[in-house]
Design an enzyme around this catalytic site. Sequence first.
Site, PDB file in Angstrom:
ATOM      1  CG  HIS A  61      53.625   9.440  17.826  1.00 53.72           C
ATOM      2  ND1 HIS A  61      54.333   9.036  16.724  1.00 53.72           N
ATOM      3  CD2 HIS A  61      52.621   8.541  17.963  1.00 53.72           C
ATOM      4  CE1 HIS A  61      53.789   7.940  16.226  1.00 53.72           C
ATOM      5  NE2 HIS A  61      52.749   7.620  16.972  1.00 53.72           N
ATOM      6  CG  ASN A  95      45.753   4.770  15.184  1.00 55.59           C
ATOM      7  OD1 ASN A  95      45.748   5.724  15.960  1.00 55.59           O
ATOM      8  ND2 ASN A  95      46.482   3.691  15.396  1.00 55.59           N
ATOM      9  CG  HIS A 180      53.896   4.093  11.089  1.00 53.90           C
ATOM     10  ND1 HIS A 180      53.675   3.626  12.377  1.00 53.90           N
ATOM     11  CD2 HIS A 180      54.100   2.992  10.324  1.00 53.90           C
ATOM     12  CE1 HIS A 180      53.754   2.296  12.379  1.00 53.90           C
ATOM     13  NE2 HIS A 180      54.011   1.883  11.146  1.00 53.90           N
ATOM     14  CG  HIS A 233      57.399   5.458  15.602  1.00 54.19           C
ATOM     15  ND1 HIS A 233      57.679   5.112  14.309  1.00 54.19           N
ATOM     16  CD2 HIS A 233      56.043   5.412  15.716  1.00 54.19           C
ATOM     17  CE1 HIS A 233      56.543   4.851  13.676  1.00 54.19           C
ATOM     18  NE2 HIS A 233      55.542   5.043  14.510  1.00 54.19           N
ATOM     19  CG  ASP A 306      53.934   5.278  19.026  1.00 51.72           C
ATOM     20  OD1 ASP A 306      52.729   5.569  18.913  1.00 51.72           O
ATOM     21  OD2 ASP A 306      54.484   4.397  18.338  1.00 51.72           O
ATOM     22  CG  PHE A 324      52.733  -3.978  16.866  1.00 47.75           C
ATOM     23  CD1 PHE A 324      54.064  -4.364  17.016  1.00 47.75           C
ATOM     24  CD2 PHE A 324      51.974  -4.571  15.858  1.00 47.75           C
ATOM     25  CE1 PHE A 324      54.620  -5.333  16.166  1.00 47.75           C
ATOM     26  CE2 PHE A 324      52.519  -5.526  15.012  1.00 47.75           C
ATOM     27  CZ  PHE A 324      53.847  -5.911  15.163  1.00 47.75           C
ATOM     28  N   GLY A 325      52.230  -1.794  20.845  1.00 46.83           N
ATOM     29  CA  GLY A 325      52.084  -0.502  21.509  1.00 46.83           C
ATOM     30  C   GLY A 325      52.358  -0.530  22.991  1.00 46.83           C
TER      31      GLY A 325
HETATM   32  O1  DOR Z   1      53.178   0.365  18.614  1.00 39.26           O
HETATM   33  C1  DOR Z   1      52.376   0.967  17.940  1.00 39.26           C
HETATM   34  N1  DOR Z   1      51.125   1.198  18.380  1.00 39.26           N
HETATM   35  N2  DOR Z   1      52.751   1.396  16.774  1.00 39.26           N
HETATM   36  C2  DOR Z   1      51.895   1.936  15.919  1.00 39.26           C
HETATM   37  O2  DOR Z   1      52.303   2.293  14.854  1.00 39.26           O
HETATM   38  C3  DOR Z   1      50.463   2.051  16.236  1.00 39.26           C
HETATM   39  C4  DOR Z   1      50.263   2.088  17.681  1.00 39.26           C
HETATM   40  C5  DOR Z   1      48.849   1.880  18.081  1.00 39.26           C
HETATM   41  O3  DOR Z   1      47.957   2.565  17.542  1.00 39.26           O
HETATM   42  O4  DOR Z   1      48.596   1.054  18.958  1.00 39.26           O
HETATM   43 ZN    ZN Z   2      53.554   4.595  14.250  1.00 40.95          ZN
HETATM   44 ZN    ZN Z   3      51.848   5.799  16.924  1.00 37.07          ZN
END
Ligand code: DOR
Ligand code: ZN
Ligand code: ZN
Length: 427
Positions: A61, A95, A180, A233, A306, A324-325
């Site tokens: 991931h 994505n 997800h 995750h 992730d 997010f991330g």
């Molecule tokens: O924290 C995340 N970041 N969760 C996700 O599902 C997508 C990812 C992102 O592409 O930044």
């Molecule tokens: Zn995800």
């Molecule tokens: Zn992800």
Amino acid sequence: MSLLIKNGHVMNPATSFDEIADVLVEENQVKKIGKDISEDGVSQVIDATGCFVFPGLIDLHVHFRDPGLTHKEDIATGSAAAAHGGFTTVVAMPNTKPVADSVEVIRYVNDKAAEVGLTHVIQAGAITKGMQGEELSDLEGMIAEGILAISEDGKSVMNSNLYREAMKIAAKNHIAVLAHCEDINLVNGGVINQGAKSEELGVGGISNAVENIIAARDIMLAEETGATLHLCHCSTKETVELVRDAKAKGIKVSGEVCPHHFTLTDQDIVAGDSNYKMNPPLRGKEDVEALKEGLKDGIMDVISTDHAPHTAEEKVSDLNKAPFGIVGLETSAALTYTELVLKGYLTPMQMVEKMSVNPAGILGIPKGDISEGHIADITIFDPNAQYEIHSADFVSKGKNMPFEGRKVTGRVVTTILDGNVVYKYNK
Ligand code: DOR
Ligand code: ZN
Ligand code: ZN
């Protein structure tokens, strides 16, 4: 070309091999594992005294943001970060921009990753066109092109009928579904775990049910379609129980946990610091304990990162606005060793299972095994190295993570891909 790794603690769960030994690599293969292999005629010798030598790590991931979002990461920098983290194979989520929903994008990633040559990149195909959730993408075409997994990561396919059709195709073609789990209608603008912390910070909360409902749905559809379902995750104690029950019923499901979810709770979130913001969010203490126990007792099969790079500009904004991330490729092995092995949740052999053997099994690839005759994707790890994590040391474009200054034990010192050293730590 030959390479001799001397005197390391070789761990190969596939053959239950767990001994001090030498590993001889010729061309791209492991030629021999044994004691006192002669250095005569060997072109390169690596002294692995005091280090673990195990099959190259596999991350199911990552987000490499290529094509289209290469200001955050690209295949070259992402692959370099993977090599630094000891990963010889990664699965890139679709994505991107455009979304990896076509044969053209899959080919683009495959060609560029091969050209870079620092890690094996396996591109997952998007389940729906443009990840819009309305129409299936060209799954058959991408499968003919060789994809090993499909995913809509970043969201769930909320239309259960469409999702079930995709699962049937995945089952028929023996490829994995990487799920997800997030009921988008329940999120309600939430940005961190719902509870005392979200109230304290005055931001919207994401409840466990957001994940649990879709995890339960996906398991039911996996049972119905026979698809191989991998839950990405996992963050809640309820998901661990769902996976436990599904396995008891013989459903083909596996569960993944990320280092941030077993290292931190929502109580660790520092007000205003969006480096603590990821999806799913950091959860409560009971959830974290359940994830660790789930890994320990074998219910949770995989540790993945992730790895989700974003720019510093995006991440300085507040919890509500920042994406997010967090990045994880260059901290994953050390956090896993520090938080799970040293604290007694996993043996080093089990760490290798979760980070290499089991991911290979889910993808159905002949990796995660360095016995004689296998491809020489190998990671050398020093379990005694102690240091602080600093994002300035990362080769990833992404520096977004909440572990700045954190003390860890365990460092990837060498990564070998197809018999070639692609990363070596320099003191
Ligand atoms: O924290 C995340 N970041 N969760 C996700 O599902 C997508 C990812 C992102 O592409 O930044
Ligand atoms: Zn995800
Ligand atoms: Zn992800």
